[in-house]
Motif scaffolding. Structure first.
Motif, PDB file in Angstrom:
ATOM      1  N   CYS A 261       0.814  -1.210   0.000  1.00  0.00           N
ATOM      2  CA  CYS A 261       0.000   0.000   0.000  1.00  0.00           C
ATOM      3  C   CYS A 261       0.851   1.265   0.000  1.00  0.00           C
ATOM      4  CB  CYS A 261      -0.947  -0.011   1.201  1.00  0.00           C
ATOM      5  SG  CYS A 261      -2.346  -1.142   1.016  1.00  0.00           S
ATOM      6  N   VAL A 264       1.514   1.944  -3.499  1.00  0.00           N
ATOM      7  CA  VAL A 264       0.328   2.513  -4.137  1.00  0.00           C
ATOM      8  C   VAL A 264       0.227   4.008  -3.832  1.00  0.00           C
ATOM      9  CG1 VAL A 264      -2.199   2.509  -4.186  1.00  0.00           C
ATOM     10  CG2 VAL A 264      -0.952   0.339  -4.123  1.00  0.00           C
ATOM     11  N   GLN A 265       0.429   4.380  -2.589  1.00  0.00           N
ATOM     12  CA  GLN A 265       0.340   5.787  -2.203  1.00  0.00           C
ATOM     13  C   GLN A 265       1.351   6.645  -2.963  1.00  0.00           C
ATOM     14  OE1 GLN A 265       0.669   4.928   2.108  1.00  0.00           O
ATOM     15  NE2 GLN A 265      -1.173   6.160   2.373  1.00  0.00           N
ATOM     16  N   LEU A 269      -1.687   6.560  -8.035  1.00  0.00           N
ATOM     17  CA  LEU A 269      -2.864   5.836  -8.518  1.00  0.00           C
ATOM     18  C   LEU A 269      -3.824   5.594  -7.360  1.00  0.00           C
ATOM     19  CD1 LEU A 269      -1.044   3.181 -10.774  1.00  0.00           C
ATOM     20  CD2 LEU A 269      -2.105   5.335 -11.490  1.00  0.00           C
ATOM     21  N   HIS A 270      -5.074   5.316  -7.700  1.00  0.00           N
ATOM     22  CA  HIS A 270      -6.084   5.100  -6.662  1.00  0.00           C
ATOM     23  C   HIS A 270      -6.916   3.848  -6.980  1.00  0.00           C
ATOM     24  CE1 HIS A 270      -5.157   8.977  -4.864  1.00  0.00           C
ATOM     25  NE2 HIS A 270      -5.132   9.463  -6.090  1.00  0.00           N
ATOM     26  N   LYS A 272      -8.966   0.331  -6.441  1.00  0.00           N
ATOM     27  CA  LYS A 272      -9.747  -0.294  -5.383  1.00  0.00           C
ATOM     28  C   LYS A 272      -8.905  -1.459  -4.842  1.00  0.00           C
ATOM     29  CE  LYS A 272     -13.396   2.288  -5.967  1.00  0.00           C
ATOM     30  NZ  LYS A 272     -13.802   3.281  -4.953  1.00  0.00           N
ATOM     31  N   VAL A 290      -7.169   4.046   1.953  1.00  0.00           N
ATOM     32  CA  VAL A 290      -6.262   3.441   0.962  1.00  0.00           C
ATOM     33  C   VAL A 290      -6.796   2.069   0.558  1.00  0.00           C
ATOM     34  CG1 VAL A 290      -3.901   2.675   0.495  1.00  0.00           C
ATOM     35  CG2 VAL A 290      -4.298   4.672   1.961  1.00  0.00           C
ATOM     36  N   SER A 292      -9.958  -0.544   0.351  1.00  0.00           N
ATOM     37  CA  SER A 292     -11.415  -0.455   0.232  1.00  0.00           C
ATOM     38  C   SER A 292     -12.125  -1.428   1.172  1.00  0.00           C
ATOM     39  CB  SER A 292     -11.838  -0.749  -1.211  1.00  0.00           C
ATOM     40  OG  SER A 292     -11.139   0.084  -2.122  1.00  0.00           O
TER      41      SER A 292
END
Length: 337
Positions: A261, A264-265, A269-270, A272, A290, A292
């Protein structure tokens, strides 16, 4: 309450024979032993607590526990469950010998052999899915050392029971969550632990089969392994997102969620994100939006139930009522933390 005399009367044998069968003392004809155990199980026989305490204190049962990787918060919680149950059973004179190993069949085999040298009477094992581990479990069973597998299973072995989640169902649930959270064509990235761990590979299989059958609009863009390590998870997730910048969903099938994660941060990008388990860092990411949803699987319960089953097997000769002992999956989102 069912007594040894009740079992003896129904089986047509002496109380001494029943005692030998239930407490594994002396030789008894296998057919007679099977009949006695069947009757004891049907009558839900439980030994007298005082007598059981005295017998187990004399026997001094030693139980081995082999789980995956140090600093793995998921298996920390499984171990906590084992230790909590151990505190309940400590008065019966049992001892625990615990080990943590990496995702490696050779290391796991060596660790089991070490515990055998220490004289364990039973084993709780999160098995690496390899033929050599299966053969070792069978070797222990043949030596009357029962094995209970926890969290992940191994096909075709002589272990007495499995305790954990239905991991194929967990993958199916993740697929359903992605279908609810997304619309249109979606590229999905998968970050798993190890193909050598059955629960990881079966979760991915459940996901793949459900997507193919019901949600073909969601396509798996890539699958990477992180070996339940946050640093490795950060690296492989970062590479996956760079290779597939159009990824709109991300599935973590094992641990290493925090490291992944973080990647990802940083990516901007965002996607699911659906994960497994509710360790503190995962819940923090869920609270921050972050992640879902995360699928919980009663981690501590897996550890405590495994020891409970093995204790009954060792001390009372009780065959587990169920071979597959599934804990419940629950879905957690930010709003029900």
């Amino acid at each position: 309450m069912t007594t040894i005399k009740d079992i003896a009367d129904l089986a047509g044998v002496s109380r001494g024979t029943v005692d030998r069968v239930l407490n594994h003392r002396g030789d008894v004809n296998p057919k007679t032993a099977a009949k006695v155990n069947e009757i004891a199980q049907a009558l839900n026989y439980r030994p007298n607590k005082a007598g059981l305490a005295l017998a187990t204190q004399k026997k001094k049962y030693k139980i081995g526990v082999v789980l995956f990787s140090e600093n793995n918060p998921f298996f920390d919680e499984v171990m906590e469950g084992v230790e909590q149950k151990f505190e309940e059973l400590r008065s019966y004179g049992i001892t625990l010998v615990t080990r943590r190993v990496e995702f490696d069949a050779t290391e796991q085999l060596a660790t089991i052999d070490e515990l055998l040298e220490e004289g364990i009477h039973g084993l709780i094992l999160a098995p690496y899915n390899d033929a050599s581990i299966r053969a070792k479990i069978d070797e222990l069973a043949d030596a009357h050392i029962p094995v209970v597998t926890v969290n992940t299973d191994i096909d075709g072995s002589k272990r007495v029971a499995y305790v954990g989640s239905d991991y194929v169902q967990g993958g199916c649930m993740a697929a359903g969550l992605f279908a609810l959270m997304t619309a249109g064509s979606v590229e999905l990235g998968v970050v798993t632990g190890s193909a050598g761990v059955l629960c990881h590979s079966e979760r991915v299989r459940g996901l793949e089969e459900t997507l193919a059958a019901s949600y073909p609009r969601i396509r798996i863009a890539g699958i990477v392994e992180n070996h339940d390590d946050d640093i490795e998870s950060y690296r492989v997730t970062r590479e996956l997102l760079m290779q597939h910048p159009s990824i709109g969903a991300l599935f973590f099938a094992a641990a290493g969620v925090y490291g992944g994660c973080r990647a990802v941060q940083e990516s901007g990008l965002h996607p699911k994100i659906v994960t497994f388990d509710d360790v503190p860092t995962t819940l923090d990411m869920l609270k921050d939006g972050v992640i879902s949803a995360t699928i919980s699987q009663q981690t501590s319960r897996q550890g405590s139930l495994s020891l409970d089953i093995l204790f009954d097997c060792l001390t009372a000769g009780l065959t587990p009522e169920h071979e597959m002992n599934y804990v419940e999956h629950t879905i957690r989102i930010r709003e029900n933390l």
